[in-house]
Structures are given as C-alpha cells and as structure tokens.
Design an enzyme around this catalytic site. Structure first.
Site, PDB file in Angstrom:
ATOM      1  N   CYS A 111     -11.604 -63.653 -20.784  1.00 14.91           N
ATOM      2  CA  CYS A 111     -13.142 -63.817 -20.693  1.00 14.91           C
ATOM      3  C   CYS A 111     -13.749 -62.803 -21.472  1.00 14.91           C
ATOM      4  O   CYS A 111     -12.851 -62.148 -22.121  1.00 14.91           O
ATOM      5  CB  CYS A 111     -13.469 -63.515 -19.074  1.00 14.91           C
ATOM      6  SG  CYS A 111     -12.553 -64.422 -17.797  1.00 14.91           S
ATOM      7  N   ASP A 119      -5.742 -65.400 -10.610  1.00 10.66           N
ATOM      8  CA  ASP A 119      -5.171 -63.911 -10.622  1.00 10.66           C
ATOM      9  C   ASP A 119      -6.111 -62.722 -10.414  1.00 10.66           C
ATOM     10  O   ASP A 119      -5.920 -61.780  -9.983  1.00 10.66           O
ATOM     11  CB  ASP A 119      -4.433 -63.744 -12.096  1.00 10.66           C
ATOM     12  CG  ASP A 119      -5.237 -63.857 -13.352  1.00 10.66           C
ATOM     13  OD1 ASP A 119      -6.181 -64.677 -13.091  1.00 10.66           O
ATOM     14  OD2 ASP A 119      -5.017 -63.393 -14.226  1.00 10.66           O
ATOM     15  N   ILE A 149      -0.834 -70.994 -41.389  1.00 11.19           N
ATOM     16  CA  ILE A 149      -1.673 -71.143 -42.764  1.00 11.19           C
ATOM     17  C   ILE A 149      -0.895 -70.732 -43.888  1.00 11.19           C
ATOM     18  O   ILE A 149      -0.139 -69.988 -43.883  1.00 11.19           O
ATOM     19  CB  ILE A 149      -2.779 -69.852 -42.552  1.00 11.19           C
ATOM     20  CG1 ILE A 149      -3.837 -70.162 -41.351  1.00 11.19           C
ATOM     21  CG2 ILE A 149      -3.621 -69.592 -43.702  1.00 11.19           C
ATOM     22  CD1 ILE A 149      -4.710 -71.535 -41.598  1.00 11.19           C
TER      23      ILE A 149
END
Length: 633
Positions: A2, A101, A294
């Site tokens: 978050c 959690d 990449i």
C-alpha cells in the site's frame, strides 16, 4: 502492499480534504481501496490515510485505517508469516474477523507492543495511533524494503511512503538541502536519513519513531541492526554444512514470498541472484513460474539470450522485451514522477520497463536484490581490500602525499584514459585514509566530493553517512564482512531498494525481496570471508547452490550490470534532452549549479572525451526533478 500518508498537526489547521489529497497522491501504490480518517486530540489533529493494493484478503476485511481497542493503524507491506503469528495469538485468546496480515499486526502490537516486529518475517512500514498512551508510533522493516519519510517543522509532522504526498500539504516548505544535493552528485542517490529537502528525513531501517502528543517529543530507537549481526562470532560449521543451511534458508525465504491471493512472477536477468530465485521456486512448484526479462538492441548490454536459455532450462513461462532508445525516451520524462527525489541509478530505466512488462500478467513480482551484499558479489569489495589491507601500510601515506603534489592532467598517456582525473583523486584519498571502508566509499562515488563542490559553486556537504562509520565497525568479524555491512547500510538500502520499490509501485505491482529475509542475512553475516570468496571466486556459496539447479556452462560468464546503454544513447538519440536540460540557461534557472564547470564537462563528453556519462546523468536527473517538483508546482 500500500501507500500510507498522514499528519500530526499541533496548529490544528489541517483537514480531511488535505489528508485525502496527501493519500491520493499515492494512488499508484494502492488503486484498489482508500481510507482517510482524522482524529482530534486536545493538542493536535492526527490524520491517517492509506491506499490499498489488495494482495492478501481481497475482501473489505483488510480496509484501513484499522482499529482495535485504543489503537488505529495504517500499514504498508506484507508479513509473510502472519498465519503462524495469528495462531500464536489465538492460543492467547485473540479472535480474528479477517484473513489479513494487518489485523494480525495490530493485535500483535496489543499483545507484545514493539516486540511484535521480532516475530515478523516481512517488509513493512506502519503507523499506530495509541489513544491511551497519547502517542503515535512509526516503524520501518529491518532491511528498509518499505519506505517511510517524515517532515517535522513549524509544529507539523508529515509522514508518507513517498515525498510527493508532502507537496499536497499547504504548509510544506520545499527548501532544497544543498548538503543532500552534494551527496546525490557523489553517489547518485541521497543516503538515509537525509532527503533533498530541509526538515525532511527518511526513517532509518530497523527503527521505531515515537511522537508524544503531550510534549511534542520526537524520539527514535533501533530494534535491529545488520551491524549487530556481523558482530556475532564467525560460524565454525564446515563448508558443506554452510552451503546446505544457506540453501534451506533460501528455500524458506523464497517460499514465504510466494504467499499471495494474486498472481506472482519473478524478474529474471540471467545472473546468479535472480536465477537462484527462479530455480528454487520452479523446482518446488507444480505450475510454470512466470519470469520477465528486459533486453537491449546493443549487444554489449544485452543479457536476454542468457536469461532465455536459463528460463528454458528451468521450464518457466518466460516473457521478454527488447528495448531501444525510443523506449527510454518515453520513460525519461516520467522518472521524476516515479522517483520523487533526485535518483540517478541508470538501471531505473530497465527496472521501470521490466515492471511495466510484468504488470500485464502479475500483481506481485520477486526481485533478487541483496545477493551481492550477502554473498560478496561486487568487485568493489575485492578492490577495497586489495588497495588497503593488501598494500603495505607504510607506503600508502607516502604515495598519497606524492600524488598530492602531481597534477593528473600533466601525466602523459594516462591523462587521456577514461575518467582518469577522478580515478586519480580517489586513489589519493584511499591511500591517505588507509582504511578499506573508506576505500569502499571512494570507489562507490561517481563524482568526488571536491568535484561535486566545483559543480555547486564551492559548497561541500557537512553530512556524515554510513560510509563514514568508524568505531561502529571495530568489532565486525572480518575485513570483508565489514565492507558487506557498510554496503548493506548504504547502496543496498538507499539505491537498490528504492529503485525496485518505486518502479514496481509506479505500475501498481508489489515488489518483494526474498534474499533480504533477516534469517538469511543473520546467518550469512557469520560466514567467514574465505568461504564467501573462495579461490578468487566471488559469490562462491550462491554459485554452488545455483549449480545444483542450472549447469555451470549456462551460468559461467562475465558479470554484467543491469543498466541501460545511456553512454551510447546520450550521444545520439537522447542528446537533445541532455543539451536542453544541461544548457547554461536551465542551470542558471535552477540556481544551484555553476554552469561553467558543467558546460565544460558536457562539451568534452559530446566531443568524444573519456568522461563518465554518470556525472552528466546525475545532473540531468536533478534538472528533470527540479523541473517537475519545483518549477511546475
């Protein structure tokens, strides 16, 4: 995973709309849900905001801010062993209403207070408002995988996962700290606890911070230190047992990082670090692991073929993207938005691009940062020891004094070699110090302190960093491990982890770092140097483990850094950007740099001179950042 943001405003002028703006500036970190709450204390307004990227418990049960008894929490990160901690709490009488959690963490804090982090295997930054104790508690994980910034000035404490949130607060002062700019020019990042702005700091990894709402006292305390791990006695285990136990710890750490309710993938560069993650996880999985790479059109920088062969050998579901300067050009203008303080690691471009690639298929991706620090992979460790520990002490000071009397520009032949003046200055400083950790410091600098001062009109940084530790390193268990501990506290934390966190979060995927499991870190800290580097083979332990899964013939090749070929692009496709942002006019507008020194450097570079492109890249990145965060706001 978050983004969190908030304030403690002792002037009581803040508001819920301001909190919402601060929090929503982190929308990319958490597009799935948002929570914003303001609480009134007799002395202050406390605002807690969170943007949620749903990885565990996709229901509303994981919504934040989360409340329990007198506590309110916002949390960024993952506690991978939350089920074990939850079971322990249930045995103590706690009940749970979600499978998140976050609920485990807040109830664990109620049970054990700050000691909850001793039980946690994970990455996290969290904030807890304790109404009864009238304090706000801040915490950052041991390694510093998850960021937490704070600003304390004029009776306001701001805090957030990224600096961009602070710009949304009306009283935030954007006063550039020239000391930090000097450090940035030297290292290409700003070491903790400093930031580009005055009164603004990074909470150090492994630290708590407490703000008292009664007397405004702001205090910090350390709960875990990598130095303490390296101070432990060296293990007396045999080599074979060390390799077996290391492998067991890696298997546990890697499996924990697969805990998710969404698809998970792995960045695969083709080197030993990322190959170990892909190999161990694929060996224990019944499904094909998703891997991402990449590559470049410039063969000297391209590792995609090697990564593809390893993926084919392991049987992963592999995706690659061959990029060119046009892809870099698209990313270049967005870098200041992604890295919202000056940050010039030149692998930001490929890391951002591979994150974009992975985001099309997964919501969680595993990186492999820490391998070079834990297993002694970088050549700079060998060089630092060779120049100091293995060079007669009696000669070092003498040679340095002689070098001090000679102008490197006057030395025939050598004065035309690549970056010679800077390398000469570094060696002079290394031998003057006679210390391997100082050698590591100077080798790690792209621009020396004196050169940075010339670009800044004579200003030198007054700040000390973890490169300048002295007595703190006295009890480290051997010379190589001393260097590994310093690099862990500097380059790993403030460069590599920042790079991956911001790149992955910019496309709303979660980046996880399995090699930084503290159990693995603590064990390897006790392994002696002669096993980490054996028969002149760096990363000996890791290589022995990887060769159990992948033939040595596929892995045994020269180490190549995961960087973009900017040195070619800036003389061709990206020259226009360099010319514009490093023009004397733009530099004068910034008001920090001495344009004459930089113009000389730039023209020498464009005329084919043996100049490190990183010097110009650092200045370009600062100019791009300044344009976005100072001029445009």
């Amino acid at each position: 995973m978050c983004g969190i943001a908030g304030f403690i405003d002792f002037s009581k002028k803040a508001s819920l709309p301001v909190l919402k703006d601060m929090t929503d500036a982190l929308l990319h970190r958490g597009p799935d849900d948002g929570g914003y709450e303001v609480y009134e204390h007799p002395n202050a307004l406390i605002g807690l905001g969170q943007r949620r990227l749903s990885i565990l418990d996709l229901s509303s049960g994981g919504h934040q801010p989360m409340h329990y008894k007198q506590y309110t929490m916002i949390f960024n990160g993952e506690v991978y062993n939350f089920k074990e901690i939850r079971h322990e709490l249930e045995q103590l009488g706690y009940h749970f209403t979600s499978s998140s959690d976050t609920e485990v963490l807040i109830k664990g804090y109620d049970c054990w207070k700050e000691k909850i982090v001793d039980r946690c295997i994970g990455m996290f930054a969290f904030v807890i408002y304790d109404k009864e104790e009238q304090q706000v508690i801040f915490c950052r994980d041991r390694a510093g995988v998850k960021p937490l910034y704070y600003y304390w000035h004029n009776n306001v404490l701001l805090f957030a996962s990224e600096l961009k949130s602070f710009h949304q607060f009306p009283g935030f002062e954007k006063k550039i700290d020239v000391n930090s700019v000097s450090l940035f020019l030297q290292y290409s990042y700003i070491p903790a606890p400093y930031t580009v702005f005055e009164h603004t700091h990074k909470l150090k990894p492994g630290h708590y911070m407490h703000m008292s709402l009664t007397n405004k006292a702001l205090t910090t305390s350390e709960y875990w230190s990598v130095l303490e791990a390296y101070r432990q006695p060296l293990t007396d285990m045999y080599e074979g047992d060390i390799i077996r136990h290391t492998k067991e710890l890696m298997e546990s750490a890697y499996r924990y990082r697969m805990v998710a309710d969404v698809p998970v993938g792995v960045f695969l560069s083709g080197g030993y670090d990322s190959s170990s993650v892909a190999a161990i996880l694929q060996a224990s999985s019944g499904n094909r692991l998703k891997t991402f790479t990449i590559g470049y059109k410039e063969a000297a920088f391209d590792e995609s073929k090697e990564a593809r062969r390893i993926a084919q050998h392991l049987g992963t579901d592999h995706t690659e993207w061959i990029v060119g300067p046009e892809d870099a050009k698209d990313i270049l203008e967005h870098l200041p938005e992604i890295y919202d303080e000056p940050f010039a690691d030149n692998s930001t471009v490929p890391t951002t691009l591979v994150s974009k690639l992975a985001a099309k298929q997964v919501k969680v991706v595993l990186s492999a940062d820490g391998g070079d620090e834990l297993f002694a992979g970088y050549n700079k460790f060998n060089q630092s020891l060779q120049y100091t520990e293995r060079f007669p002490k009696s000669l070092q000071g003498m040679v340095s004094k002689v070098m001090n009397m000679v102008d490197p520009a006057a030395i025939p032949y050598f004065n035309k070699q690549y970056n010679f003046a800077s390398r000469y200055e570094k060696m002079k400083l290394i031998w003057a110090s006679g210390k391997s950790q100082q050698a590591l410091k100077y080798i790690s600098q792209y621009i020396t302190e004196s050169e940075a001062a010339s670009y800044l009109g004579g200003a030198r940084s007054a700040y000390k960093t973890n490169f300048d530790m002295n007595g703190e390193l006295n009890n480290i268990n051997d010379p190589l491990n001393r260097l590994l501990s310093v690099d862990y506290k500097t380059f790993l934390v403030d460069n590599n982890l920042v790079k991956v966190d911001r790149a992955t979060m910019s496309v709303s995927i979660e980046g996880r770092e399995p090699m930084l499991d503290h159990r693995l870190v603590e064990f390897l800290a006790r392994v002696p140097a002669h096993i980490k580097v054996k028969n002149k083979i760096n990363k000996y332990i890791l290589k022995e483990i990887v060769h159990q899964y992948i033939p040595k013939t596929l892995m045994d090749r020269p180490k190549r850094p995961f960087i973009a070929p900017l040195t070619h692009w800036f003389r061709d496709e990206l020259k226009e950007q360099m010319e514009y942002y490093l023009s004397p006019e733009k530099l004068r507008q910034t008001g920090i740099f001495d344009p004459s020194h930089i113009e000389t450097l730039k023209q020498h570079y464009f005329n084919g001179g043996k100049v490190s492109h990183q010097k110009l890249w650092n200045i370009l990145v600062f100019q791009l950042w300044y344009s976005r965060w100072i001029e445009q706001l």
